[in-house]
Design a protein around this motif. Sequence first.
Motif, PDB file in Angstrom:
ATOM      1  N   ALA A 178       0.829  -1.207   0.000  1.00 42.83           N
ATOM      2  CA  ALA A 178       0.000   0.000   0.000  1.00 42.83           C
ATOM      3  C   ALA A 178       0.863   1.257   0.000  1.00 42.83           C
ATOM      4  N   HIS A 179       1.961   1.210   0.725  1.00 40.75           N
ATOM      5  CA  HIS A 179       2.857   2.368   0.737  1.00 40.75           C
ATOM      6  C   HIS A 179       3.555   2.530  -0.607  1.00 40.75           C
ATOM      7  N   ASP A 180       4.015   1.420  -1.198  1.00 33.90           N
ATOM      8  CA  ASP A 180       4.702   1.498  -2.483  1.00 33.90           C
ATOM      9  C   ASP A 180       3.775   2.023  -3.576  1.00 33.90           C
ATOM     10  N   GLU A 181       2.502   1.730  -3.453  1.00 34.75           N
ATOM     11  CA  GLU A 181       1.542   2.191  -4.442  1.00 34.75           C
ATOM     12  C   GLU A 181       1.062   3.610  -4.153  1.00 34.75           C
ATOM     13  N   GLY A 182       1.553   4.211  -3.054  1.00 31.72           N
ATOM     14  CA  GLY A 182       1.224   5.597  -2.731  1.00 31.72           C
ATOM     15  C   GLY A 182      -0.116   5.790  -2.059  1.00 31.72           C
ATOM     16  N   ASN A 183      -0.624   4.738  -1.416  1.00 37.33           N
ATOM     17  CA  ASN A 183      -1.943   4.830  -0.809  1.00 37.33           C
ATOM     18  C   ASN A 183      -1.898   5.250   0.668  1.00 37.33           C
ATOM     19  N   ILE A 184      -0.814   4.959   1.375  1.00 39.18           N
ATOM     20  CA  ILE A 184      -0.747   5.293   2.802  1.00 39.18           C
ATOM     21  C   ILE A 184       0.631   5.841   3.150  1.00 39.18           C
ATOM     22  N   GLN A 203       2.491   8.512   2.943  1.00 42.71           N
ATOM     23  CA  GLN A 203       3.443   9.098   2.021  1.00 42.71           C
ATOM     24  C   GLN A 203       4.181  10.278   2.642  1.00 42.71           C
ATOM     25  N   VAL A 204       3.534  10.962   3.557  1.00 47.33           N
ATOM     26  CA  VAL A 204       4.146  12.121   4.220  1.00 47.33           C
ATOM     27  C   VAL A 204       4.812  11.705   5.525  1.00 47.33           C
ATOM     28  N   HIS A 205       4.089  10.988   6.338  1.00 47.37           N
ATOM     29  CA  HIS A 205       4.596  10.582   7.657  1.00 47.37           C
ATOM     30  C   HIS A 205       5.298   9.233   7.531  1.00 47.37           C
ATOM     31  N   LEU A 206       6.559   9.284   7.169  1.00 45.44           N
ATOM     32  CA  LEU A 206       7.300   8.039   6.957  1.00 45.44           C
ATOM     33  C   LEU A 206       7.507   7.263   8.258  1.00 45.44           C
ATOM     34  N   GLN A 207       7.622   8.002   9.362  1.00 40.62           N
ATOM     35  CA  GLN A 207       7.793   7.303  10.649  1.00 40.62           C
ATOM     36  C   GLN A 207       6.579   6.447  10.956  1.00 40.62           C
ATOM     37  N   LYS A 208       5.421   6.925  10.550  1.00 39.03           N
ATOM     38  CA  LYS A 208       4.200   6.142  10.754  1.00 39.03           C
ATOM     39  C   LYS A 208       4.250   4.851   9.963  1.00 39.03           C
ATOM     40  N   GLN A 209       4.837   4.895   8.786  1.00 38.83           N
ATOM     41  CA  GLN A 209       4.988   3.689   7.973  1.00 38.83           C
ATOM     42  C   GLN A 209       6.051   2.771   8.568  1.00 38.83           C
ATOM     43  N   GLU A 210       7.125   3.377   9.095  1.00 33.13           N
ATOM     44  CA  GLU A 210       8.229   2.587   9.629  1.00 33.13           C
ATOM     45  C   GLU A 210       7.825   1.754  10.842  1.00 33.13           C
ATOM     46  N   ARG A 211       6.784   2.173  11.548  1.00 31.17           N
ATOM     47  CA  ARG A 211       6.422   1.448  12.771  1.00 31.17           C
ATOM     48  C   ARG A 211       6.006   0.007  12.502  1.00 31.17           C
ATOM     49  N   PHE A 212       5.588  -0.286  11.265  1.00 29.22           N
ATOM     50  CA  PHE A 212       5.199  -1.655  10.950  1.00 29.22           C
ATOM     51  C   PHE A 212       6.417  -2.582  10.889  1.00 29.22           C
ATOM     52  N   PHE A 213       7.592  -2.023  10.650  1.00 26.91           N
ATOM     53  CA  PHE A 213       8.792  -2.840  10.428  1.00 26.91           C
ATOM     54  C   PHE A 213       9.861  -2.614  11.496  1.00 26.91           C
ATOM     55  N   THR A 214       9.538  -1.776  12.479  1.00 29.48           N
ATOM     56  CA  THR A 214      10.505  -1.471  13.530  1.00 29.48           C
ATOM     57  C   THR A 214      10.351  -2.476  14.673  1.00 29.48           C
TER      58      THR A 214
END
Length: 1647
Positions: A207-213, A215-226
């Motif tokens: 979803a992130h790679d496709e630009g759906n979630i 995109q601005v708050h990268l830390q929010k995305q990183e929490r899935f893999f941290t």
Amino acid sequence: MAGDPRTTYKSAVQNILSGRLQDIPELPRQTVKIYVCSNYSEFEAERTALLKDTFPTLQHHCLKYGIDLHWVDPHHGSHVDHTKDTHRFQRHLSVMEECHKGSSGPFFVCLLGSKYGECPLPNYLDEAEFKHIRNEAFEGGKDIRLLDEWYLRDGYTVPVLYKLNPNQDFSKNLQFNVNPRENRQLNDWSDTYSNLLDIIQYGAKIAHDEGNINQVHLQKQERFFTSGLEHEISQALKLGCREGVFIFRNLEGLAEAKDNEYRACHMDITPKGEVDFAKLERLNNLKYEVDSKIPSTNKFTFTISADDSGISKENTDHMTYLENMTAAVAMRLRDLFDEYEKTKLHFPSTKKGELCLETLIHLQHCKKLLKVYNGTGLEYLLSKIQMLLMHGTKTDHQLIIVKGDPGCGKSHFLSKVCSRARELFGKDTILIPRFIGITPKSKDKQQILRDICVQLNFVLQQNISLEEYDESHLTNYFYGLANRISKGQHNLVIMLDGVNNLENPTSGDNPSMIDWFSVKLPPKVHLIISYRPHDNFLFQKLEGKRNNVIDSMIIFPVWTTERIGDALTFTLAKHKRVIAKNKEKLLINHLQKASPFVLQNVLHMLTEWHVDYNFINNHFPLSNEEIVHKQLDQLEFRFGHEIVEAVCRYITLSNFGLSETELLDILSCNNDVILTIIRSCNSEVFRFPWFLWIHLKTELGLLLVQRFVHRKILLSWSHGFVEDIIRRRYMANVDSICGIHSDLSELFLETWIEGKQIPFQENTPLKEDTQRFVCHQPLLYSETRYNKRKINELWTHLLQLGDSKRLKEHALCNFEYLLSMVDSSSINTVLQNLRLTLSILVDAEIFLIYNCLLKSSSVLIRHPTQLANELIGHLKEVKDYFPSYIEPLVTQSMQWCDTYNEPLFIPMSSWLPSPYTPLIASIDCLDGANLIAPLRNNQHILCSYGLLDIAMYHVPSKKLLKLFSGHRNSIRCIILSTNEQYCISGSEDGTVRFWKFAEGLCTSVIREHLGAVLCLTVTPDDAIVFSGSDDTTIVEFSVQSGKRIGVLKGHSKAVTALKLNSNVDLLASASRDSKIIVWCMQEKSQLLVVDDIHSPISCMDLTLDNTFLLAGCEDSSLNVVAFTTGSWIHQLKGHKGWVRSLALAKNCHHVFVGCQDNMVYLYNFRTTELLDVFQGHTSSVTDVRLSQDQSIVFTASEGKVNLWSFLPKMTKHVTTDEHNCTVSCVGITSDGKIGLSGGTDGEIKLWNLETNKYSESFIGHSGPITCIECATNGAFTVTAAEDKKVKVWSMTLAMVITNYERHEHFVRQIKIIENHMHILSYDVMGHFHLWRAEDGTTLKSFDRHALTFILSTDCHLLVTARGDNCARVWKTNSGTLVTGICHSEKITCLCCDVSDQYLVTGSEDKSCKVWDLTSGKLTQVLVEHSACVIKVAINSDGTTVISGATDGCIMVWEVSSGENLHKLNTHTTCITTLTFLSNEKFILSSSKDGTIRLWDVVLGLHVAMIDMHFPVLNCLMSEDCCKIVVHLENCKRVPLLCLHNCPEPCVSPRTEPHFNYANRNEDVSPILPIHPKISSCDRFSIVYPIPKKPERRSTSSPLPEIVRLSPIRAPKRRAFKTIIKRPHLRVNMHNRKRNPESTPSVLCTII
């Protein structure tokens, strides 16, 4: 904290005492909280080593500062990685923030290895994230049903979130996985976790790679893999990079390890068993970030070889690594802690420091309430108070009352009032808030008033001591301060919230509290109080006095529908949540019926409610009882009954609450609790897990509250009703309550420091070296810090436990503990504690201590360090009669004096009255208490109740506990079984009844007599009972079967007494037929008959050694008879009336006799001496019993039972050292070996000052002794008396060598002159005689009327003052006048210097004058006294003069300039002695205020004092200044004192002192009078790296136990020459029996 600590402290004190809410500092941090971060499986050996080695070492270091250490290891004791339990992981992150916020210095330790670790599930997904992840996972073939099951839509949040299901919290299963079913659940959740994480990471990445979630708050995305490890480290770095320690560990050869399980524990691998390079890259990035942000001093790197067996004890390199690692962590954490302590704001243990800390607690509480204040709907009340405050600035006014129900919000509202008052009146407003009950001090009304007055003194810069002020004086003083403030520029606002919670509100008719609240206040002084509607007369009376000013009373509104709605709206808006209007309306209607506490809980739970929560269907509780029980039920379901019950019991039964350290320590030592938790865990450390306590503490929620008490943060229950509910739920069993008090007392006694034995249980795999690491509880943390927790808790738990022996040994009869109590609080607090003790426990020794401290309270309230002197002085005479605890207490007092390192006056003899009083307790208003039977513990007593019943009373509280009913006629006798399981009673109904204590019922009835049963006795094994009856028979029957064994007949009248001998083979019976028969029990026959007694016998007793029988008769005679022969020996005489009862002591010497004349008599029946008479009954004494321990005598009369302390003296004619009449004068030899005292009867006593014993007497004078003068060479002593004779005594021969009788009137003064050859004597009529000492030849006589005179040093000049304003100087040999001097008023005192250059005079004109001795020229006038100068002294070089006045003021003058160097104002009345010590840097003074004091005249400081409790007329000192003889007014005794640590002579009088008194400062904690016990050795030196492998030592915490007695030995006993007895001298020496175990100090030997 930046800036100079001293400047910061002064600024903070000013802000606190003025009540500047916005500028006050935070409360001092009293804990070091270390959060240990690591991967779960990677560092098990390291975490264990840190817990076993670093934790106790740091704990010992922090304890010196009174700081607790919390070692928060979230993995300890857990069976699962917390990253797999998201809710637990989030709690742990919150705990890390708490560690940073509350830690006194460092807060974080991180262990970084070769593994990145697992990623926690996100605790929420926003709506967009959830939909896109779900769609991508569905398209990718994932099972999205798992996502739908565990992530639920929360419609309450704004915006909408999908939250992880709270049912995911498997805490109960994770901690108690002890059976296969629970292990399966754990494995099932591990699979669920892995699948869920896979779904979320897969969907989030696409979803992130496709630009759906995101995109601005990268830390929010990183929490899935941290990973959880990176989450913890990142948060720690944000909180404080410099406050943590990081350990980097590299394992060489890890990739080549063969054991896959080992590799999986220490590195990230894929399911295929390959290295997970993605995680490896993240790990390297994390290490790089840490390395770049953390100072090098906080980082340590270790490299070791990998081993398939893990960190092995057999591997030397591994063990060296562990030792270096633990040492490195300990060293750096210690340094970080020390750095913080240097800049930390400290409040010293002074009166000012303690007051600032108390005030700060209330100010911070006010700020805390202000932060959550919701004033919606209360604006009109705030406006009204604002109007009243403004009105109060202009005119006299009444206080403002805020009255409302509990929980209505008064406290929050008043916090807003405090803030508004400062806004109204400006920054210079003095604000003093007090929230009653949040601290121990704030519960006492008198203490609150005193603290307010002291605080205003500091603000107004007044130095006035208020310690001795009672309540009425404090009230008057407060209004004096109020009037002064009213005339100034400041406004004063005092707020007292919850005055109904005062523990000591004024009771009875005492109007002091009403006076404080009802008197009109002056302008600018405002008093606001709040209380709930109360039936207390005090508040009704207060409101009644205020009818005319009812406008200043504010009735606070209850929780109406509008207020509840406003509160809901405020809470939802604050937490960004929303609720449907229909549900909100239903909730408001539901809460209208609920209690305020329920409402508070609902508002708290609103932040967590899920969309599917239905509070109506879930039977939401409405009452306090329901919600507390519901919460406890949930806790028991989650954590188990044993854990919740233990936590609730410990907190409830503690005195003020428990700190987390104390609670975890005691839970760790509770075997039932700890085995429940870790019975399946192979942990090497037996310690209650932190992860479990974090969860439990969170779930307790609003039931708990944190209070700052005794410089600790304590956990206690938030409301009184919570405690009441918990008591009813968990503490119905008395044994369980005793068990909790026992555990708490063991904690503070440090019983478990070395560990606690673990009971063996099957299926419990425990290691042999399991440890618990309990924190020490010393009496002192350091030389400036008391452990107030131990001081205030230990005695309470020992008292509640009923353990009187340990209560006395470790607390109330332990000198160091008593001194700590007196010094850390006040003598009034100690007396209050002792009164509480005596209301629960009857004890003769504690009662004696109470009386002693009560007599000493006026001294100890000002000078706590005088405790040793007071105990020695008061208890010396009686200590030998109490060898168990009182004699050791006096010995401890002496040993403390030996170890005290400052100048100290020590009493070497006793002159104070004994605190012993015979009557120690009394129970009145008992219905017909004619017969008694005390139990072995002395705390309970059986007595007849009315005519037919038996009552059991608790003696201290006088409460009726049980009533035994069943007899049909009057009860005539009561006895106890030997094992005290039951009592036996005999009645006029002819029955004998057995009463079981446990059931409170009659278990057996014996009907063998035809008449009244008058007496009973039982065999020691409780097998057989004998009963004597009015029918003349004695019946023997079995206790077990109740069957009669035999009947003894031989008396012709009623049998009144029965006694068995110790071998139970002989029975003595007494009867109204005036006979005593001794029966052989084996043959059931009469062995002998005593018929020498000629009166009916009413009572009888047998000595323990089977030697004597004592029989009391109706004709008042008391006969002593030989038991073996039956021969009459003698009678005891002195009592009056019929002997109703008697009791023999076990020592076979004493007998207590109760008579018809209302008296109790104590005889030594062997010598027939009447020793004492006890008066306290108003009717005839019908029963007398001695306690089992022989310490207490119980006596009964109609309606009253008295308890007397038994003092086993053998004779009342004990010889004492005191004079037969008042002491009239004293003397001392210059070498300080002999002291002399003369009495008004003409006797002169000599005292050996080396042994401090009376040695002999000089008998020769026939009138009162008027003066004693000793020759400086010690050869002779000259005495004069009112018999007009002057005698010269040879000190060697102890006889009169010259008898001078030339005076026609009695001699007033004597001086020895001319190398001890001549004596100058002066009588009251003004006749001077100069005569030779060896033969009494008169050399010169002349008349020079003088009130007083002095001789010059060379004895050539005589200075006289005749009672007017003139003084004259004469030549001694010729009597010719040399010169004259004069004052404007009467001259009162004279002195001259050693060189005979200066003469100093003092006068009633309040001045001192310095003259040239030979010419009479005035050289200096010293004027500054405000009263008559009564004493003067000058140093040897004539540079310094000291003067003392009738008002007690002492002044130090510089002669050359006439400048007043120091003004010493401690004495309160006339100075009687003023003299320089040999080094002339110190002076000794005495006064009629009863004190003797030592002063440093260089610094003008008070050094030491002793209160003599009598006006001091004179005190004489030896040349070495160590021995002092004191003359007291109207006293028959002669006090002998020792000046311990006497200042040694020094070359320069300006040498700096070496004593702590010179560094006294209100802003610095004083050195305590007790020395902390130094640890002999630490576990290991905190040195990194370790130079070599040390020998393994015990890992117990190193701080040593505080011993009962001071360990410093007294000086070795010296051999003294035997005093030769002389036939013509009266020698007074007595031998008293001593305790062979007692070893008093020779330095301070007590006679």
